[in-house]
Design an enzyme around this catalytic site. Structure first.
Site, PDB file in Angstrom:
ATOM      1  N   ARG A 211     139.817  90.885 -10.155  1.00  9.21           N
ATOM      2  CA  ARG A 211     139.865  89.440 -10.314  1.00  9.21           C
ATOM      3  C   ARG A 211     141.109  88.894  -9.629  1.00  9.21           C
ATOM      4  NH1 ARG A 211     136.777  87.348 -15.616  1.00  9.21           N
ATOM      5  NH2 ARG A 211     135.161  88.940 -15.594  1.00  9.21           N
ATOM      6  N   GLU A 213     143.257  86.821 -10.151  1.00  9.69           N
ATOM      7  CA  GLU A 213     143.948  86.016 -11.159  1.00  9.69           C
ATOM      8  C   GLU A 213     145.170  85.329 -10.552  1.00  9.69           C
ATOM      9  OE1 GLU A 213     143.401  85.309 -14.256  1.00  9.69           O
ATOM     10  OE2 GLU A 213     142.142  86.855 -15.177  1.00  9.69           O
ATOM     11  N   ARG A 219     150.218  90.175 -19.447  1.00  7.73           N
ATOM     12  CA  ARG A 219     148.920  90.653 -19.930  1.00  7.73           C
ATOM     13  C   ARG A 219     147.781  90.446 -18.927  1.00  7.73           C
ATOM     14  NH1 ARG A 219     147.155  86.613 -24.858  1.00  7.73           N
ATOM     15  NH2 ARG A 219     147.099  84.655 -23.713  1.00  7.73           N
ATOM     16  N   HIS A 220     148.105  90.120 -17.676  1.00  9.10           N
ATOM     17  CA  HIS A 220     147.091  89.936 -16.646  1.00  9.10           C
ATOM     18  C   HIS A 220     147.252  90.966 -15.535  1.00  9.10           C
ATOM     19  CE1 HIS A 220     146.657  85.849 -18.445  1.00  9.10           C
ATOM     20  NE2 HIS A 220     145.409  86.015 -18.062  1.00  9.10           N
ATOM     21  N   GLU A 357     143.097  88.206 -26.743  1.00  7.13           N
ATOM     22  CA  GLU A 357     141.668  88.489 -26.621  1.00  7.13           C
ATOM     23  C   GLU A 357     141.458  89.860 -25.997  1.00  7.13           C
ATOM     24  OE1 GLU A 357     137.996  87.125 -23.726  1.00  7.13           O
ATOM     25  OE2 GLU A 357     139.566  85.653 -24.164  1.00  7.13           O
ATOM     26  N   SER A 360     134.861  89.929 -24.523  1.00 10.10           N
ATOM     27  CA  SER A 360     133.967  88.789 -24.394  1.00 10.10           C
ATOM     28  C   SER A 360     132.545  89.324 -24.365  1.00 10.10           C
ATOM     29  CB  SER A 360     134.263  87.999 -23.118  1.00 10.10           C
ATOM     30  OG  SER A 360     133.408  86.877 -23.018  1.00 10.10           O
ATOM     31  N   ARG A 408     144.071  96.213 -22.145  1.00  6.33           N
ATOM     32  CA  ARG A 408     144.467  95.380 -23.290  1.00  6.33           C
ATOM     33  C   ARG A 408     144.298  96.135 -24.602  1.00  6.33           C
ATOM     34  NH1 ARG A 408     143.342  88.938 -22.648  1.00  6.33           N
ATOM     35  NH2 ARG A 408     144.463  88.657 -20.679  1.00  6.33           N
TER      36      ARG A 408
END
Length: 434
Positions: A211, A213, A219-220, A357, A360, A408
């Site tokens: 991704r 981002e 945390r990414h 989180e 998902s 995560r």
């Protein structure tokens, strides 16, 4: 080395050949000690200078820290040694000499910045506490695979080079593919859905996602590991059941099989696998509880995504893993099915650790006409996804699933401050090497 013995297996009375890295050398005058380290632990090598060949002593005490050596000698019990035994060397070979100046200290006595550690990851992983993270990571991946297999899911491997993005938008890495534009896949989502319409029905994958981002936070990541599950003939509530079971299985495996690693990380006393059922809050309940904490400058209203500070406030309020369900349809992806009795509510869910989180998921839209309408509502061209949509004309069963962030999960499980600590060679906006 065929005759090599791991240091942890060296027993008093044995004559062994051990091989590894020079962890430390201590010269006390008439006697000196070298600590040799391998993947199983450490062992003390004793040099009694007056009783040994001068060349052997000189070689052993002159070798730089982190050099690779092999030592052959007799093992004796020695309660004062770090592991209760020591080797008196008959021979010592320097296999690979290390430079005197190291970019970081693998003994951990001198701290190094994270960037320095990542630049020198090979040296960094010679530290017990860093190696422990990746031993635990491996155990987590083994445990989740076993749990999925127990649930009769088949492991699959989906393409990472694709013609279209899973979710569209700007978080795509374009590449040139034989003169055509292609992308690194953001998720196995569409492919795993196609598989539940096949003879496999229930599938999982543990693999990389990419991704672009814009966020550059602790945390990414731009390349991450996704733990994905998809099953025919289940709804979103059953997918949550599987998600909870998989996370619990990971924790239980670490608690049972990684006590030495937890000890190295200083977590052995406090680590505990979750036992009770994870609470399930609706989106509406979640924003009400966040607003009630008073931690946000502005109250959340229906349709808002949850800001990081809101997630943190809610996590502190709940105090354990939990789900957020019944999200507004408008803020969930096109492939998430709406509730049959209320099209403003989606069957999408997130699973949260108190800090962030992790998951998902949701029930997917399996009806062709509704799926195409979902594309159009989100400004996506259904024709660009024909390989995916056309299969929904040929008998696609109801299905649900989720994607769990592997790093995560490790980060929250071990209380790491930066997600990059859970990745061997992280990829983010600044880091493309090593």
């Amino acid at each position: 080395m065929r005759n090599r013995t791991y240091t942890a297996d060296a027993e008093p009375g044995d004559t062994v050949t051990v091989a590894g890295w020079v962890h430390e050398v201590r010269d006390l005058g008439g006697i000196a000690f070298l600590i040799l380290r391998d993947t199983s632990g450490k062992i003390q090598v004793k040099f009694e200078k007056d009783e040994m060949d001068d060349d052997l002593v000189e070689t052993g005490l002159g070798v730089h820290r982190e050099s690779v050596i092999s030592v052959t000698g007799e093992v004796a019990e020695e309660p004062r040694a770090p592991t209760g035994v020591e080797v008196t060397p008959e021979s010592l070979d320097v296999i690979a000499e290390a430079e005197a100046q190291l970019p970081l200290d693998p003994s951990g006595k001198v701290d190094a910045e994270l960037s320095t550690r990542l630049d020198n990851r090979t040296l960094d992983l010679r530290k017990d506490e860093v190696k422990a993270i990746f031993e635990i990571r491996a155990e987590v991946q083994r445990a989740v695979r076993d749990e999925f297999r127990n649930l009769r899911a088949t492991e699959i491997n989906t393409p990472k080079i694709v013609a279209t993005g899973t979710e569209g938008g700007t978080e795509l890495f374009p590449i040139t593919y034989f003169g055509q534009e292609a992308f690194m896949n953001q998720s196995p989502q569409l492919f795993k859905q196609l598989m539940v319409g096949s003879g496999l029905e229930r599938v999982f994958e543990v693999g990389p996602i990419f991704r672009a981002e814009e966020h550059n936070t602790p945390r990414h990541l731009n390349e991450a590991t996704s733990i994905d599950f998809e099953s025919a003939f289940i709804d979103h509530t059953e997918a949550m059941d599987v998600c909870e079971a998989v996370v619990k299985a990971a924790y239980e495996a670490v608690e049972e099989n990684c006590q030495d690693e937890l000890e190295a990380l200083g977590l052995a006393e406090e680590f505990e696998a979750p036992s009770g059922e994870f609470p399930r809050l609706t989106y509406e309940e979640a924003i009400q509880r966040i607003n009630a904490t008073g931690e946000l400058d502005e109250q959340l209203v229906w349709g808002d995504d949850l800001p990081t500070e809101g997630e943190k406030a809610l996590g502190e309020d709940v105090g354990e893993h939990y789900f957020i369900t019944d999200w507004p349809s408008e803020i969930k992806p096109f492939y998430i099915k709406d509730h049959d009795d209320d099209e403003t509510l989606s069957t999408g869910f997130d699973m949260m650790h108190p800090n962030m989180e992790l998951v998902s998921g949701g029930q997917r839209e399996h009806r062709f006409d509704h799926l195409v309408a979902g594309f159009e509502q989100q400004g996506l061209d259904p024709d660009a996804f024909e390989y995916y949509t056309k299969m929904f004309k040929y008998g696609m069963p109801p299905h649900a699933g989720f994607g769990l962030g592997g790093e995560r999960l490790i980060m929250t499980m071990l209380g790491l401050e930066n997600i990059r600590e859970a990745v061997l060679f992280p990829r983010d906006r600044q880091r493309l090497s090593p």
